[in-house]
Design a protein around this motif. Sequence first.
Motif, mmCIF file in Angstrom:
data_model
loop_
_atom_site.group_PDB
_atom_site.id
_atom_site.type_symbol
_atom_site.label_atom_id
_atom_site.label_comp_id
_atom_site.label_asym_id
_atom_site.label_seq_id
_atom_site.Cartn_x
_atom_site.Cartn_y
_atom_site.Cartn_z
ATOM 1 N N TRP A 250 1.376 6.699 -6.657
ATOM 2 C CA TRP A 250 0.253 7.544 -7.072
ATOM 3 C C TRP A 250 0.472 8.983 -6.652
ATOM 4 O O TRP A 250 0.134 9.911 -7.389
ATOM 5 C CB TRP A 250 -1.058 7.014 -6.493
ATOM 6 C CG TRP A 250 -1.566 5.846 -7.260
ATOM 7 C CD1 TRP A 250 -1.649 4.556 -6.831
ATOM 8 C CD2 TRP A 250 -2.049 5.849 -8.608
ATOM 9 N NE1 TRP A 250 -2.140 3.765 -7.839
ATOM 10 C CE2 TRP A 250 -2.404 4.519 -8.930
ATOM 11 C CE3 TRP A 250 -2.216 6.843 -9.571
ATOM 12 C CZ2 TRP A 250 -2.901 4.165 -10.175
ATOM 13 C CZ3 TRP A 250 -2.716 6.490 -10.809
ATOM 14 C CH2 TRP A 250 -3.055 5.159 -11.093
ATOM 15 N N ASP B 74 0.837 -1.206 0.000
ATOM 16 C CA ASP B 74 0.000 0.000 0.000
ATOM 17 C C ASP B 74 0.862 1.242 0.000
ATOM 18 O O ASP B 74 0.612 2.200 -0.722
ATOM 19 C CB ASP B 74 -0.900 0.020 1.245
ATOM 20 C CG ASP B 74 -2.069 -0.925 1.086
ATOM 21 O OD1 ASP B 74 -2.127 -1.591 0.046
ATOM 22 O OD2 ASP B 74 -2.899 -0.992 2.005
ATOM 23 N N GLU C 26 2.565 1.743 -3.351
ATOM 24 C CA GLU C 26 1.615 2.166 -4.376
ATOM 25 C C GLU C 26 1.124 3.579 -4.124
ATOM 26 O O GLU C 26 0.967 4.377 -5.051
ATOM 27 C CB GLU C 26 0.434 1.193 -4.442
ATOM 28 C CG GLU C 26 0.752 -0.027 -5.273
ATOM 29 C CD GLU C 26 -0.164 -1.194 -4.978
ATOM 30 O OE1 GLU C 26 -1.373 -1.082 -5.208
ATOM 31 O OE2 GLU C 26 0.348 -2.227 -4.492
ATOM 32 N N ALA C 27 0.884 3.884 -2.836
ATOM 33 C CA ALA C 27 0.452 5.239 -2.515
ATOM 34 C C ALA C 27 1.517 6.236 -2.928
ATOM 35 O O ALA C 27 1.230 7.292 -3.491
ATOM 36 C CB ALA C 27 0.163 5.354 -1.015
#
Lengths: 232, 472
Positions: B36, B29, B32-33
Amino acid sequence: MRNTTKTFVASVGMGICAISYAIGANSAAGTSFSLGALNTTSGSANPTVGVDTGASSSSSSSAQPSSSGSATSKSTSSQSAKPSTSSTAKPSSSSTASAASKKKKTTKKTTSTGSSSAPTPAPTHTSSSAPTPKPSTSTPPPSSTTVTKTGAVFNDNDRWGDYAQVSVTKTNGKVTAVNVVSSYATSQWQSAYPYLAQLAVASNGAPVAALSGATYASAAFNGALASAMSKF
Amino acid sequence: MTANMRFTEPNKKVRLGFRKIIKVQRGQDFVEALAWLSVVAVVSMFLLDGNLAQIKLDDATTWLNAISRLTALVATDILLIHMLLVARVPWIDRLYGHDRATLTHKKLGKPILYLVIAHFLASLISYAISAKTTIVNEFFTLLLHSGRDLLWSILALALMIVVVVSSINIARKRLSYEAWYLVHLLSYFSVALAVPHQFSTGTDIAGKWPQTFFWVTLYLFVVCNIAWFRFLAPIVGSIYHGFKVVETASESSDATSIYIGGRNLKRVGGKAGQFYILRVMTAKEWWRAHPFSLSAAPNENFIRFTIGKRGDDTSLLQLIKPGTRIILEGPYGVFTEDRRTREKVTLIAAGIGAPPIRALAESMAARPGDINIIYRVRNESDAPLVEELKELSRRRGFKLTLLEGSRGNPKSWMPAHPENLPDHARLSLIAPWVSESDVFICGPAPWTKTVEKSLLRAGTPSHQIHAEEFAW
């Protein structure tokens, strides 16, 4: 990614984007350069069509951009003793002051424009940048030393054909005004020059940072500015 | 034969339970965060400049400019992430495994190209409008008169198109791996060629320190990661350890084990189930790298790979001579005991998928009866590592089931059954606790898929199913 994290990241991301859009929109209206929106912000410094174009200069105005750098600067250098030298692109000295010298200059100028490579692309915008009287430097010439020099036309033959020529006025060694004598840029990019001129006054004649979206106009302006500054 | 089998002591203990999986998910997470948010950062820097607010609907050049710049910025950001994904960076590998990282890399390829093409077209059209010429005219003006940086960037776009086209599935099937690989190397040139115009012509970076800082940092980070992990670390490591083939042994008619020796093998690291990318340093072969799983648990005496004869190169590798220098990249992969959550384990292998299963069986912490090995072979007498698996199961008390013979029906992964019992029912008979165990599967990709299907049907939750594909 798990759904909770996804939602979190998405909302944070959108929040950041929204805030930055708001800030960006504000600053675009306010300080930073924006194409087109410029006429309002820079209206005061926008060189208006020359008052100075008297009979003599109007006769010369047939030769388009009314000053060509090298000639004028030579003439000014010969008169450098004078506190406020006059050049065609020159502000302060009352236009009546040196009719003779002006005449001399204009003749010189016309000859020189013949020889020097005048900006070829028949600039449509030069009207806005004819020799001008200066807005701010209506300072009394005698007490302070106000010197105005006009640089050469700067044309680096970039793909858009942007070029510029500026005159710089220094009062007591400080740049107090920068006028765009002649310039060219495609349509809306033309509006970058007055803004660049403001920036140049603020930077005291140092090269200004390129404006976002007006890279070539900025380059042309900086070249012209450097040329004018080198004359001092 | 059994006399000279060399087994390594198994792990003493293992942490079980779902908590460590949650930890991995948190890490994923986070990464990926971060990825992004880097896109968000790029977009918000663009917005902070007031670029969107300047758009005037009646002036096509303003919004074309905005599109051109935004697509370029986002594409560059994703491109850097895209490159990082195949830089074989340990922290990415530990979280996702080589296969998922490579798959994501593959997925990102086309969108990046679309963004870059959008950027190119938008700038071209907007230039053409402001110069009041046709698009074709403008294109040639750009090519001929716009200076070096833009010329290079157009070349970069052309290279990028070639790279992406060579990588789409249809082309990939027709091209040899070598041809594809050489074309793919062009992508580094493509990126390098496109860099100058981003900083010289691009108006979003030059002269703005937050943007300059952001992009220079991002570029440096990615370049350093690629340079070190992809290129330098394997070379430095292999020189330090001095990897050499010390022994080869035939395992079956079409498989050979290669024993690799070197200095300080203890420090190589690696876990059973992981794989290395092996580069044989001979004049002909040095530029071709091959992934192979460890076929014996890591130990301080040797590194062993068992290589099946599957193609030109693997056939050549069967004949490798002791003394040949080797460069090892790795270890990679998450097909290890680290992902085990339950006490019981089912290991399922087919053919040349046996090596990592063999290594896992050797090293996993287990009591007798905890591990159930299912080995699918065509022919028991000619299956690689089958003797070793038998011996391991005998010593450690594991159940080994050999499934021999040809398939019953095309959708099955097991040999024919007299009563045509479905696979998942037979699986439950062979491994009664399969629904409560971690299952490690290694075999050909389509076969693995069918195994996964019958596992899900037998009741094993998907997070307990571990399979690694060799994604290239």
